[in-house]
Design a protein around this motif. Structure first.
Motif, mmCIF file in Angstrom:
data_model
loop_
_atom_site.group_PDB
_atom_site.id
_atom_site.type_symbol
_atom_site.label_atom_id
_atom_site.label_comp_id
_atom_site.label_asym_id
_atom_site.label_seq_id
_atom_site.Cartn_x
_atom_site.Cartn_y
_atom_site.Cartn_z
ATOM 1 N N SER A 134 -3.394 20.356 -59.259
ATOM 2 C CA SER A 134 -4.653 20.079 -58.560
ATOM 3 C C SER A 134 -5.051 21.260 -57.678
ATOM 4 O O SER A 134 -6.236 21.585 -57.562
ATOM 5 C CB SER A 134 -4.500 18.817 -57.708
ATOM 6 N N ARG A 135 -4.051 21.885 -57.047
ATOM 7 C CA ARG A 135 -4.368 23.060 -56.229
ATOM 8 C C ARG A 135 -4.977 24.167 -57.093
ATOM 9 O O ARG A 135 -5.953 24.835 -56.696
ATOM 10 C CB ARG A 135 -3.107 23.549 -55.532
ATOM 11 N N PHE A 136 -4.416 24.357 -58.285
ATOM 12 C CA PHE A 136 -4.966 25.357 -59.216
ATOM 13 C C PHE A 136 -6.405 25.013 -59.592
ATOM 14 O O PHE A 136 -7.284 25.877 -59.622
ATOM 15 C CB PHE A 136 -4.073 25.425 -60.452
ATOM 16 N N VAL A 137 -6.646 23.724 -59.870
ATOM 17 C CA VAL A 137 -7.996 23.305 -60.257
ATOM 18 C C VAL A 137 -8.979 23.536 -59.109
ATOM 19 O O VAL A 137 -10.109 23.999 -59.310
ATOM 20 C CB VAL A 137 -7.992 21.829 -60.697
ATOM 21 N N VAL A 138 -8.558 23.221 -57.877
ATOM 22 C CA VAL A 138 -9.444 23.410 -56.722
ATOM 23 C C VAL A 138 -9.812 24.883 -56.573
ATOM 24 O O VAL A 138 -10.983 25.234 -56.373
ATOM 25 C CB VAL A 138 -8.774 22.879 -55.443
ATOM 26 N N ILE A 139 -8.809 25.755 -56.684
ATOM 27 C CA ILE A 139 -9.070 27.184 -56.510
ATOM 28 C C ILE A 139 -9.979 27.711 -57.613
ATOM 29 O O ILE A 139 -10.983 28.399 -57.353
ATOM 30 C CB ILE A 139 -7.746 27.964 -56.467
ATOM 31 N N VAL A 140 -9.666 27.375 -58.858
ATOM 32 C CA VAL A 140 -10.468 27.865 -59.991
ATOM 33 C C VAL A 140 -11.895 27.335 -59.905
ATOM 34 O O VAL A 140 -12.872 28.080 -60.086
ATOM 35 C CB VAL A 140 -9.801 27.471 -61.317
ATOM 36 N N SER A 141 -12.025 26.032 -59.626
ATOM 37 C CA SER A 141 -13.368 25.449 -59.557
ATOM 38 C C SER A 141 -14.179 26.061 -58.419
ATOM 39 O O SER A 141 -15.377 26.339 -58.577
ATOM 40 C CB SER A 141 -13.268 23.932 -59.376
ATOM 41 N N ALA A 142 -13.530 26.267 -57.257
ATOM 42 C CA ALA A 142 -14.263 26.852 -56.135
ATOM 43 C C ALA A 142 -14.702 28.282 -56.446
ATOM 44 O O ALA A 142 -15.844 28.676 -56.170
ATOM 45 C CB ALA A 142 -13.399 26.820 -54.879
ATOM 46 N N THR A 195 -8.536 14.734 -67.385
ATOM 47 C CA THR A 195 -9.875 15.279 -67.154
ATOM 48 C C THR A 195 -9.864 16.296 -66.015
ATOM 49 O O THR A 195 -10.625 17.267 -66.029
ATOM 50 C CB THR A 195 -10.848 14.136 -66.825
ATOM 51 N N ARG A 196 -8.994 16.062 -65.034
ATOM 52 C CA ARG A 196 -8.921 16.975 -63.899
ATOM 53 C C ARG A 196 -8.642 18.404 -64.355
ATOM 54 O O ARG A 196 -9.209 19.366 -63.825
ATOM 55 C CB ARG A 196 -7.829 16.510 -62.943
ATOM 56 N N PHE A 197 -7.781 18.557 -65.361
ATOM 57 C CA PHE A 197 -7.401 19.891 -65.826
ATOM 58 C C PHE A 197 -8.290 20.360 -66.981
ATOM 59 O O PHE A 197 -8.528 21.551 -67.138
ATOM 60 C CB PHE A 197 -5.929 19.890 -66.252
ATOM 61 N N ALA A 198 -8.762 19.388 -67.777
ATOM 62 C CA ALA A 198 -9.661 19.771 -68.877
ATOM 63 C C ALA A 198 -10.963 20.345 -68.351
ATOM 64 O O ALA A 198 -11.654 21.094 -69.050
ATOM 65 C CB ALA A 198 -9.940 18.560 -69.766
ATOM 66 N N TRP A 199 -11.281 20.006 -67.096
ATOM 67 C CA TRP A 199 -12.522 20.522 -66.498
ATOM 68 C C TRP A 199 -12.560 22.053 -66.490
ATOM 69 O O TRP A 199 -13.628 22.666 -66.500
ATOM 70 C CB TRP A 199 -12.632 19.988 -65.081
ATOM 71 N N VAL A 200 -11.376 22.666 -66.477
ATOM 72 C CA VAL A 200 -11.304 24.124 -66.478
ATOM 73 C C VAL A 200 -11.936 24.702 -67.738
ATOM 74 O O VAL A 200 -12.359 25.858 -67.761
ATOM 75 C CB VAL A 200 -9.848 24.591 -66.314
#
Length: 619
Positions: free
Chosen positions: A187-195, A363-368
């Motif tokens: 989740s931390r990775f997703v937050v950083i990438v998405s931001a 879905t949280r990670f597929a969003w990438v």
């Protein structure tokens, strides 16, 4: 052929994505038992709802125990009692709970083991966001170990208790680490990438004003906010506001990403895209009402709207991607299919699997994948921009070459025309000088010859002046490049014989003079004719015996440019300058006209025994 192969490859890839997702749903729903640590999925529970003074009667329940499903819109507290058979009392016992909270206290055989937050829970604390792992020391163990877990919950915060996994540290800790890796580190990775991607897209939108970047940037930033909730056991805002903001972000982000995908595919103005914009605007109000209005039923209802809109968007995008020959649309189609497949898997697992409560959503990670598609789109557009710039540069070079050729040809034509105009002007000047100078002298000589009283000396004088005029005209055709001493030398050479014949002794005093910039044949002729006129008047009218010509550089007293001063003087009888200027003679008038043509100063002073003419030239 290449387009056909790419279309088939995309269809095969999409089929594989949906197949894997469906199989994973079946595996998750089957819940097969496997050898390893003990999974405790039954417990005795005592619940106390908000406003009650005593707990309810104990009951055996299956885990997971999802408080919001069993007690919607109600705060409360639950005490779970579990019995664990411990075969080895000398080794520590590991306890792994995938989901627990919102606050808790754990006791083992009546002794405290661990706790989080307060009972009832503080509005800032939420232990549900990350898995829990504990080690029970041997001194707290018994053959039949009783574990009592007290959970404090708030409505809407997904509180409760998942199945509890017990075993040795070697068995349980890898399971905890794997879940922690996906649920927290992932989740931390997703937050950083998405931001980062969201900010990059917003910067691109700010510079280019492309609405696709705006939709994507807002969607990614909102997705990073809703994912951030899984990383903060201590929230920055109190509940329920910290529940409203992530939920509103979750409700809004999918519609923005749907509109982004439709815009990239060229359907940004169709009804579905416009509906996505409306849903994105309504989503924050729905989330606010669902949390503050204690209407949890609105959450699955709105999720159903998101799923329907997403599937409709996916059909349009994937169908367009299969038919498209543009790579950015094909990559986007694959990303959309992958995300929708993962979302479908998450929905099926939530509805069919007994382990849904501790599930880590795909879905949280597929969003990438949207980030991958955006990166591809940016790279593809940059490549197209570079190609367009290269084509523009080539076209500009061709235009510049053509324009340069035109300018060169025009310059050559202008140079030839200028040369022809110069030759024409020179011919006209010669004709004018011959007419005004030599012609007038010859006409005068003819008139003198026609008079019976004219002597031979008079005729000779007229003819000599005509010859001198012709010689000066010829001398003026020589280019002097502003060399004043050369012009004066030519006049001296031509007029010295006449002066000597008239008995006039010429004193020459010419120093070193700088060249006058911009002087050509015309200026040299004007100066020679001015001097010729002055010496002719001296020979004819002065009766002088001595004459002088001087030329030198005279500094300007006011600090301006230096002047070249040419002086002519004689010791003749002199004349009245004003009377001569007002009379019928044209000698002085011609001299002033030529001085004006040279932009030179002319001063004439005369008295008996002293006549002086000063010509001032400025470079």
């Amino acid at each position: 052929m290449l387009s056909c192969l790419c279309g088939r490859g995309l269809r095969a890839a999409l089929f594989a994505v949906f197949s894997v997702s469906f199989l994973s749903c079946l595996l998750a729903a089957s819940g097969h038992a496997h050898a390893g640590p003990q999974v405790i999925d039954r417990a005795e529970v005592f619940t106390t709802l908000a406003g009650e003074t005593s707990p309810s009667i104990s009951a055996q329940v299956s885990l997971p125990y999802q408080w919001d499903r069993l007690h919607p819109a109600t705060d409360g507290q639950a005490v779970f009692r579990l019995h664990v058979a411990v075969p080895d009392l000398t080794a520590p016992l590991a306890l792994y709970i995938p989901r627990l909270g919102n606050s808790f206290v754990i006791r083992v055989n009546g002794k405290d083991l661990a706790s989080f937050g307060t009972l009832p829970p503080d509005p800032y604390d939420d232990s549900v966001t990350e898995p829990q792992y504990f080690v029970i020391p041997p001194q707290l163990l018994a053959a039949d170990t009783r574990v009592e877990i007290t959970v404090g919950t708030q409505a809407g915060r997904l509180g409760g208790l998942s199945p509890v996994i017990v075993g040795t540290e070697g068995e349980v800790r890898p399971m905890y680490r794997r879940t922690h890796l996906w649920n927290v580190e992932g989740s931390r990775f997703v937050v950083i990438v998405s931001a980062v991607l969201g900010l990059l897209a917003m910067l691109l939108w700010w510079r280019q004003r492309d609405p696709a970047y705006l939709y994507y940037g807002l969607g990614e930033l909102l997705w990073s906010v809703q994912t951030l909730r899984a990383l903060l056991p201590h929230s920055p805002l109190p509940w329920p506001w910290w529940g409203v903001i992530p939920l509103a972000s979750f409700f809004c982000a999918p519609f923005l990403l749907c509109r982004f995908a439709l815009t990239v595919m060229g359907h940004g103005r169709e009804r579905l895209a416009q509906a996505c914009g409306v849903f994105a605007l309504v989503a924050p109000f729905v989330a606010t009402f669902a949390i503050l209005g204690h209407a949890p039923w609105m959450i699955p209802a709105w999720q159903a709207v998101i799923l329907v809109v997403s599937i409709s968007m996916a059909v349009i995008v994937v169908r367009g991607a299969v038919r498209s020959v543009v790579w950015e649309q094909r990559i986007l189609g694959f990303a959309v299919a992958f995300i929708v497949a993962c979302a479908t898997r998450d929905v099926l697992v939530l509805r069919l699997s007994a382990r849904a409560y501790e599930m880590v959503p795909w879905t949280r990670f597929a969003w990438v994948a949207f980030g991958v598609s955006l990166a591809w789109i940016i790279a593809e557009r940059m490549r197209e921009d570079r190609a367009a710039i290269a084509r523009m540069n080539m076209s500009l070079n061709d235009q510049l070459a053509a324009r340069n050729a035109e300018l060169t040809a025009a310059f050559e034509r202008e140079r030839r025309n200028e040369k022809e105009r110069g030759a024409l002007e020179e011919r006209q000047r010669l004709m004018r000088d011959l007419h005004d100078g030599l012609g007038s002298q010859l006409v005068g000589a003819l008139r003198v010859a026609q008079q019976a009283s004219s002597s031979r000396e008079d005729i000779t004088l007229q003819l000599r002046e005509a010859v001198d005029q012709l010689k000066i005209t010829v001398d003026a055709m020589q280019e002097t490049d502003g060399d004043i001493p050369s012009v004066l030398g030519a006049v001296r050479y031509r007029l010295t014989p006449r002066l000597q014949a008239a008995g006039i002794d010429l004193h020459w005093d010419v120093g070193r003079l700088p060249p006058v910039p911009g002087w050509g044949v015309r200026e040299a002729y004007q100066l020679q004719m001015l001097l010729f006129e002055a010496f002719t008047n001296m020979v004819v009218h002065s009766g002088a015996r001595n004459a002088s010509l001087s030329a030198r550089v005279m500094p300007d007293a006011a600090g301006g440019p230096d002047a070249i001063e040419i002086g002519i003087s004689d010791d003749g009888r002199g004349f009245d300058v004003q009377a001569a200027s007002a009379g019928n003679g044209k000698g002085l008038a011609n001299m002033r006209m030529r001085a004006q043509a040279l932009r030179a100063g002319l001063e004439i002073r005369s008295a008996p025994g002293q006549t002086r003419i000063v010509i001032a030239l400025w470079p």
